[in-house]
Write an enzyme that holds these catalytic residues in place. Sequence first.
Site, PDB file in Angstrom:
ATOM      1  N   ARG A  40     -53.494  32.252  -0.151  1.00  0.00           N
ATOM      2  CA  ARG A  40     -52.416  31.330   0.228  1.00  0.00           C
ATOM      3  C   ARG A  40     -51.199  32.110   0.706  1.00  0.00           C
ATOM      4  NH1 ARG A  40     -47.852  28.771  -2.528  1.00  0.00           N
ATOM      5  NH2 ARG A  40     -47.759  26.510  -2.142  1.00  0.00           N
TER       6      ARG A  40
ATOM      7  N   HIS B  21     -44.113  23.878   3.279  1.00  0.00           N
ATOM      8  CA  HIS B  21     -44.248  22.431   3.060  1.00  0.00           C
ATOM      9  C   HIS B  21     -43.745  21.621   4.263  1.00  0.00           C
ATOM     10  CE1 HIS B  21     -45.620  23.205  -0.947  1.00  0.00           C
ATOM     11  NE2 HIS B  21     -44.603  24.027  -1.114  1.00  0.00           N
TER      12      HIS B  21
ATOM     13  N   GLN C 188     -42.218  29.939  -6.162  1.00  0.00           N
ATOM     14  CA  GLN C 188     -41.565  31.098  -5.553  1.00  0.00           C
ATOM     15  C   GLN C 188     -40.050  31.046  -5.751  1.00  0.00           C
ATOM     16  OE1 GLN C 188     -43.532  31.851  -1.917  1.00  0.00           O
ATOM     17  NE2 GLN C 188     -42.196  33.494  -1.262  1.00  0.00           N
TER      18      GLN C 188
END
Length: 295
Positions: free
Chosen positions: A113, A195, A9
């Site tokens: 996702r 993350h 991204q």
Amino acid sequence: MKAYIFPGQGAQFVGMGLDLYENYPIAKELFEQANAILGFPITDIMFEGAAEDLKQTKVTQPAIFLHSVILSKVLGDSFKPDMVAGHSLGEFSALVANGTLNFEDGLKLVSKRALAMQKACELQPSTMAAVLGLDDAVVEKICEETPGTVVAANYNCPGQLVISGEVAAVEAACEKMKEAGARRALVLPVGGAFHSPLMEPAREELAEAIEHTVFSAPQCPVYQNVTTVAVSDATEVKKNLILQLTAPVKWTQSVENMVKDGAREFIEVGPGKVLQGLVRKIAKDVESRSADIPK
């Protein structure tokens, strides 16, 4: 040995993929298939939409995936990776490129996702910040000592880390990083703490989808963000992909291991040139470039 690498991204731009769509029948066919799978004309947004629309996670992630994977298909017989890796989202592109996932399943997982991450972002105000000029160990120590949730999320190259977590914790950690001598510690314009442990709801949602998807034996090893080493077992690939959302992207370590295992040429497949720039900072004696589109 050739290592093909796939961006995540942030690499998107309006107009991405249009040249492929207009010039290669296989690309046009796959883009149209993607519109049908996603249930909305993503090509309109990619080719001529507003930058703001392209920035939405639910659009950005499939868009980058499509550009990368379709470009790898257009490369045809010249696409012969000895190993692959992808940065965050790019790992899904890498897994289609090396035959672990088929195109349709890969796109469905990426879309799932993106939506799951968007939902997790809305549950709690969270963010990420870029930290430049500090050793990894210093960044990790400051994160550990800062109250609240803040972790090292992206090990991009030596001296360039991204931290992720609750807004207040990230801001507090940034101040401490500056005090510790960071050249910069800058909160990024992102919608959530990717993350990090705050992505747990998204991980659970994606895990279910991954468990119900067929993973084939990879045609060449993938160096996954979580383990950073060559993986050739489909079951292990699946396990690492589930862990990826809440674990850090260890890009520096992955590239170092690819070089150690014989990679001498890194070829970036997809929009932008971010990864080849990082490779140059990690391993100065290897070649890194963009994939050449056949004329």
